[in-house]
Design a protein around this motif. Sequence first.
Motif, PDB file in Angstrom:
ATOM      1  N   GLN A 137       0.835  -1.200   0.000  1.00 61.01           N
ATOM      2  CA  GLN A 137       0.000   0.000   0.000  1.00 61.01           C
ATOM      3  C   GLN A 137       0.867   1.246   0.000  1.00 61.01           C
ATOM      4  O   GLN A 137       1.975   1.248   0.522  1.00 61.01           O
ATOM      5  CB  GLN A 137      -0.959   0.001   1.178  1.00 61.01           C
ATOM      6  N   PRO A 138       0.362   2.305  -0.631  1.00 55.04           N
ATOM      7  CA  PRO A 138       1.117   3.555  -0.641  1.00 55.04           C
ATOM      8  C   PRO A 138       1.072   4.223   0.729  1.00 55.04           C
ATOM      9  O   PRO A 138       0.060   4.163   1.434  1.00 55.04           O
ATOM     10  CB  PRO A 138       0.392   4.403  -1.691  1.00 55.04           C
ATOM     11  N   GLU A 139       2.192   4.796   1.104  1.00 56.00           N
ATOM     12  CA  GLU A 139       2.275   5.557   2.356  1.00 56.00           C
ATOM     13  C   GLU A 139       3.185   6.738   2.079  1.00 56.00           C
ATOM     14  O   GLU A 139       4.400   6.579   2.001  1.00 56.00           O
ATOM     15  CB  GLU A 139       2.827   4.683   3.480  1.00 56.00           C
ATOM     16  N   GLY A 140       2.574   7.889   1.904  1.00 52.26           N
ATOM     17  CA  GLY A 140       3.370   9.048   1.509  1.00 52.26           C
ATOM     18  C   GLY A 140       3.985   8.800   0.154  1.00 52.26           C
ATOM     19  O   GLY A 140       3.310   8.394  -0.781  1.00 52.26           O
ATOM     20  N   MET A 141       5.278   8.972   0.049  1.00 48.63           N
ATOM     21  CA  MET A 141       5.975   8.761  -1.221  1.00 48.63           C
ATOM     22  C   MET A 141       6.674   7.402  -1.274  1.00 48.63           C
ATOM     23  O   MET A 141       7.577   7.190  -2.066  1.00 48.63           O
ATOM     24  CB  MET A 141       6.986   9.890  -1.453  1.00 48.63           C
ATOM     25  N   ARG A 142       6.243   6.464  -0.452  1.00 50.22           N
ATOM     26  CA  ARG A 142       6.843   5.130  -0.419  1.00 50.22           C
ATOM     27  C   ARG A 142       5.758   4.075  -0.553  1.00 50.22           C
ATOM     28  O   ARG A 142       4.570   4.373  -0.457  1.00 50.22           O
ATOM     29  CB  ARG A 142       7.635   4.945   0.884  1.00 50.22           C
ATOM     30  N   TRP A 143       6.183   2.848  -0.786  1.00 50.95           N
ATOM     31  CA  TRP A 143       5.285   1.695  -0.875  1.00 50.95           C
ATOM     32  C   TRP A 143       5.619   0.757   0.278  1.00 50.95           C
ATOM     33  O   TRP A 143       6.768   0.356   0.447  1.00 50.95           O
ATOM     34  CB  TRP A 143       5.471   0.972  -2.202  1.00 50.95           C
ATOM     35  N   VAL A 144       4.626   0.415   1.088  1.00 50.21           N
ATOM     36  CA  VAL A 144       4.829  -0.418   2.271  1.00 50.21           C
ATOM     37  C   VAL A 144       4.444  -1.859   1.944  1.00 50.21           C
ATOM     38  O   VAL A 144       3.374  -2.110   1.389  1.00 50.21           O
ATOM     39  CB  VAL A 144       3.980   0.098   3.453  1.00 50.21           C
ATOM     40  N   LEU A 145       5.321  -2.794   2.311  1.00 53.43           N
ATOM     41  CA  LEU A 145       5.066  -4.218   2.143  1.00 53.43           C
ATOM     42  C   LEU A 145       4.694  -4.809   3.492  1.00 53.43           C
ATOM     43  O   LEU A 145       5.428  -4.640   4.472  1.00 53.43           O
ATOM     44  CB  LEU A 145       6.307  -4.917   1.577  1.00 53.43           C
TER      45      LEU A 145
END
Length: 114
Positions: free
Chosen positions: A72-80
């Motif tokens: 899922q997107p979180e700010g400007m990063r992608w969280v696994l």
Amino acid sequence: MSMMDHQISASNVIPLRQGFLPRHYEYLMRWLEAGTCMGLCDVDVASAEEGDGIEHVLVWVRENADPAYMIQPEGMRWVLIDQLRDRRLSSYRSFEAALYAIRPVLSCGATAAA
């Protein structure tokens, strides 16, 4: 600055959030196809209820009936996230890097420019 001025200016701040682009979807489908020999089974892309882009991507692997991973997107990063254990694994600068962390079946920079 009065309290009212501060509230008005604070409401004008728009948080940055990664967007799920058509190139991400194309890469996801190529990654899924290439990873079937490594146990990848299916994916699901869920949109946010407000229509503000993507909420998350679920990934199923052969060994489990329930989704094994969520990105899922979180700010400007992608969280696994390890969906089975409900545990955050890591965050990545790119969607492709998050997929690569699940199964390294395509090169991490294989997405064409949008």
